[in-house]
Design a protein around this motif. Structure first.
Motif, PDB file in Angstrom:
ATOM      1  N   LYS A 113      35.599 123.981  65.541  1.00  0.00           N
ATOM      2  CA  LYS A 113      35.340 125.088  66.461  1.00  0.00           C
ATOM      3  C   LYS A 113      34.465 124.715  67.647  1.00  0.00           C
ATOM      4  O   LYS A 113      34.378 125.460  68.605  1.00  0.00           O
ATOM      5  CB  LYS A 113      34.677 126.244  65.698  1.00  0.00           C
ATOM      6  CG  LYS A 113      35.575 126.837  64.611  1.00  0.00           C
ATOM      7  CD  LYS A 113      34.897 128.017  63.935  1.00  0.00           C
ATOM      8  CE  LYS A 113      35.810 128.632  62.881  1.00  0.00           C
ATOM      9  NZ  LYS A 113      35.184 129.796  62.211  1.00  0.00           N
ATOM     10  N   HIS A 114      33.780 123.617  67.594  1.00  0.00           N
ATOM     11  CA  HIS A 114      32.847 123.254  68.664  1.00  0.00           C
ATOM     12  C   HIS A 114      33.226 121.901  69.249  1.00  0.00           C
ATOM     13  O   HIS A 114      32.376 121.048  69.467  1.00  0.00           O
ATOM     14  CB  HIS A 114      31.418 123.243  68.133  1.00  0.00           C
ATOM     15  CG  HIS A 114      31.046 124.491  67.400  1.00  0.00           C
ATOM     16  ND1 HIS A 114      30.933 125.707  68.017  1.00  0.00           N
ATOM     17  CD2 HIS A 114      30.766 124.707  66.075  1.00  0.00           C
ATOM     18  CE1 HIS A 114      30.587 126.633  67.119  1.00  0.00           C
ATOM     19  NE2 HIS A 114      30.494 126.045  65.943  1.00  0.00           N
ATOM     20  N   THR A 115      34.508 121.728  69.498  1.00  0.00           N
ATOM     21  CA  THR A 115      35.024 120.441  69.972  1.00  0.00           C
ATOM     22  C   THR A 115      35.000 120.333  71.487  1.00  0.00           C
ATOM     23  O   THR A 115      34.744 119.260  72.037  1.00  0.00           O
ATOM     24  CB  THR A 115      36.459 120.226  69.463  1.00  0.00           C
ATOM     25  OG1 THR A 115      36.473 120.358  68.044  1.00  0.00           O
ATOM     26  CG2 THR A 115      36.995 118.870  69.867  1.00  0.00           C
ATOM     27  N   SER A 162      34.003 121.018  75.523  1.00  0.00           N
ATOM     28  CA  SER A 162      32.869 121.257  76.416  1.00  0.00           C
ATOM     29  C   SER A 162      33.151 122.464  77.301  1.00  0.00           C
ATOM     30  O   SER A 162      34.232 123.066  77.237  1.00  0.00           O
ATOM     31  CB  SER A 162      32.622 120.019  77.278  1.00  0.00           C
ATOM     32  OG  SER A 162      33.751 119.779  78.114  1.00  0.00           O
ATOM     33  N   CYS A 195      36.910 123.937  78.088  1.00  0.00           N
ATOM     34  CA  CYS A 195      37.292 125.331  77.852  1.00  0.00           C
ATOM     35  C   CYS A 195      37.847 125.980  79.118  1.00  0.00           C
ATOM     36  O   CYS A 195      38.859 126.686  79.085  1.00  0.00           O
ATOM     37  CB  CYS A 195      36.095 126.124  77.337  1.00  0.00           C
ATOM     38  SG  CYS A 195      35.671 125.789  75.621  1.00  0.00           S
ATOM     39  N   SER A 212      31.968 126.953  76.432  1.00  0.00           N
ATOM     40  CA  SER A 212      32.265 126.419  75.102  1.00  0.00           C
ATOM     41  C   SER A 212      31.686 127.342  74.035  1.00  0.00           C
ATOM     42  O   SER A 212      30.747 128.101  74.291  1.00  0.00           O
ATOM     43  CB  SER A 212      31.677 125.010  74.954  1.00  0.00           C
ATOM     44  OG  SER A 212      30.268 125.054  75.073  1.00  0.00           O
ATOM     45  N   ALA A 213      32.277 127.286  72.856  1.00  0.00           N
ATOM     46  CA  ALA A 213      31.833 128.148  71.761  1.00  0.00           C
ATOM     47  C   ALA A 213      30.407 127.801  71.368  1.00  0.00           C
ATOM     48  O   ALA A 213      30.077 126.640  71.103  1.00  0.00           O
ATOM     49  CB  ALA A 213      32.768 127.998  70.561  1.00  0.00           C
ATOM     50  N   SER A 214      29.568 128.800  71.349  1.00  0.00           N
ATOM     51  CA  SER A 214      28.156 128.579  71.009  1.00  0.00           C
ATOM     52  C   SER A 214      28.001 128.412  69.508  1.00  0.00           C
ATOM     53  O   SER A 214      28.660 129.082  68.720  1.00  0.00           O
ATOM     54  CB  SER A 214      27.307 129.763  71.500  1.00  0.00           C
ATOM     55  OG  SER A 214      25.979 129.613  71.070  1.00  0.00           O
ATOM     56  N   SER A 215      27.135 127.497  69.134  1.00  0.00           N
ATOM     57  CA  SER A 215      26.849 127.309  67.714  1.00  0.00           C
ATOM     58  C   SER A 215      25.915 128.389  67.184  1.00  0.00           C
ATOM     59  O   SER A 215      25.731 128.524  65.981  1.00  0.00           O
ATOM     60  CB  SER A 215      26.219 125.927  67.477  1.00  0.00           C
ATOM     61  OG  SER A 215      25.027 125.791  68.235  1.00  0.00           O
ATOM     62  N   ASN A 234      33.384 135.561  71.407  1.00  0.00           N
ATOM     63  CA  ASN A 234      33.803 134.327  70.753  1.00  0.00           C
ATOM     64  C   ASN A 234      35.299 134.382  70.490  1.00  0.00           C
ATOM     65  O   ASN A 234      35.808 135.292  69.827  1.00  0.00           O
ATOM     66  CB  ASN A 234      33.049 134.143  69.434  1.00  0.00           C
ATOM     67  CG  ASN A 234      33.174 132.719  68.907  1.00  0.00           C
ATOM     68  OD1 ASN A 234      34.230 132.105  68.993  1.00  0.00           O
ATOM     69  ND2 ASN A 234      32.084 132.205  68.357  1.00  0.00           N
ATOM     70  N   TYR A 290      37.421 128.748  69.574  1.00  0.00           N
ATOM     71  CA  TYR A 290      37.091 127.424  70.099  1.00  0.00           C
ATOM     72  C   TYR A 290      36.344 127.495  71.419  1.00  0.00           C
ATOM     73  O   TYR A 290      35.753 126.514  71.854  1.00  0.00           O
ATOM     74  CB  TYR A 290      38.361 126.583  70.266  1.00  0.00           C
ATOM     75  CG  TYR A 290      39.379 127.188  71.205  1.00  0.00           C
ATOM     76  CD1 TYR A 290      39.452 126.789  72.535  1.00  0.00           C
ATOM     77  CD2 TYR A 290      40.282 128.143  70.757  1.00  0.00           C
ATOM     78  CE1 TYR A 290      40.377 127.343  73.398  1.00  0.00           C
ATOM     79  CE2 TYR A 290      41.223 128.692  71.611  1.00  0.00           C
ATOM     80  CZ  TYR A 290      41.268 128.292  72.927  1.00  0.00           C
ATOM     81  OH  TYR A 290      42.193 128.852  73.766  1.00  0.00           O
ATOM     82  N   CYS A 291      36.373 128.647  72.078  1.00  0.00           N
ATOM     83  CA  CYS A 291      35.642 128.860  73.331  1.00  0.00           C
ATOM     84  C   CYS A 291      35.116 130.293  73.345  1.00  0.00           C
ATOM     85  O   CYS A 291      35.512 131.127  72.520  1.00  0.00           O
ATOM     86  CB  CYS A 291      36.536 128.622  74.546  1.00  0.00           C
ATOM     87  SG  CYS A 291      37.024 126.900  74.792  1.00  0.00           S
TER      88      CYS A 291
END
Length: 312
Positions: free
Chosen positions: A73-75, A77, A81, A152-155, A164, A167-168
């Protein structure tokens, strides 16, 4: 990984793989034609760009959505995105525009000699190339502001300022801003949809009227086997499939755009419906042009049949 995420990931993987292979097969077909003596038709250029647009939309939506469903999910940048969302929107828009141009061109082609647009029959093929390139340019211009607020998807799962998408993510705005933005992006699509329905309805009417005029000649031929009936069914199949999936996708897109905190189900269902037409359309085009399998078989068998090339 939860069982539901694994199931959704496998669905995305299957649909994306089938769609990419289908569109690649159609592109491969046109590449093979370039090595033969086949005289390309005017609609072939539209089919090529429709296939390329579908391929782009699937690649930029289906692949990252599959990765997100399977746990990656956080691949991507911020730039990745923005680029993925922009290319997907452009591919989706060009796909809609290509179907619209194809419908209008076919309506002009089969129009009777005494109609008011019969004079366009000679000029219509000359307008196909600039119309397709204009479609690409307009979609790039309209969607240039789309990726500005994509990140990008925030952790950080507690982030309250982001939507959300797996992935982005995108930055939230006021409801009025989102509504105006949705109208701006939807206007070209709605315009193309209206033109396509009008052109397709015109084609069905022309074919029906022509069938009535010549039915006394075909006393011994059933209505089901007449060329007019087969052409009408093909048009209705292409248009109804497109309208159904486009309408379904648009409904979910609007709900997603107006939702402050879209849920996991809504995000994935919206992505699945958006990938339906790009996945199915190459197979509809191949069934519409039944000579595609024959050409591939002839090429693989190293057969260059003059009769086949003349009838393509």
């Amino acid at each position: 990984m939860a069982n539901r995420e694994l199931v959704v990931g496998l669905i995305f993987l299957t649909k994306t793989t089938v769609g990419i292979l289908g569109n690649f097969s159609l592109l491969y077909h046109y590449i093979l034609l370039s090595f033969t003596d086949y005289r390309s038709r005017s609609t072939d250029f539209i089919h090529k760009h429709l296939t390329a647009a579908n391929f782009l939309a699937l690649l930029c939506k289906g692949v990252p959505q599959t990765m997100a469903a399977l746990g990656w999910k956080h691949t991507f940048s911020h730039f990745g995105c923005k680029l993925l969302f922009f290319l997907h929107r452009v591919g989706r828009g060009v796909s809609i525009g290509s179907i619209c141009i194809l419908s209008v061109y076919q309506a002009i082609t089969i129009s009777p000699p005494n109609s008011w647009w019969a004079g366009l029959k000679v000029k219509a093929p000359k307008y196909i190339v600039p119309s397709i390139f204009l479609c690409w340019m307009l979609q790039m211009l309209v969607n240039i502001i789309f990726p500005l607020y994509v990140i990008s998807a925030s952790s950080d799962k507690n982030s309250t300022n982001e939507k959300n998408f797996g992935y982005c993510s995108s930055v939230r705005h006021e409801r009025t801003t989102d509504s105006l933005y949705a109208v701006l992006l939807s206007f070209p699509d709605v315009l193309c949809l209206g033109l396509m329905l009008w052109a397709s309805g015109t084609m069905v009417f022309i074919l029906f009227r022509h069938k009535k005029r010549v039915q006394h000649i075909r006393r011994t031929v059933s209505a089901k086997s007449s060329p007019e009936s087969r052409a009408t069914k093909t048009i209705l199949l292409l248009v109804s499939t497109f309208v159904y999936f486009y309408t379904l996708s648009s409904i979910f897109q609007v709900i997603l755009a107006l939702s402050d905190n879209p849920g996991w189900i809504l995000v994935n269902v919206t992505a699945m419906t958006a990938a339906c037409f790009p996945t199915i359309s190459p197979f509809l085009l191949m069934s519409y042009n039944s000579k595609v399998p024959r050409l591939l078989f002839a090429w693989r068998g190293n057969i260059k049949s003059p009769h086949l090339m003349r009838n393509m």
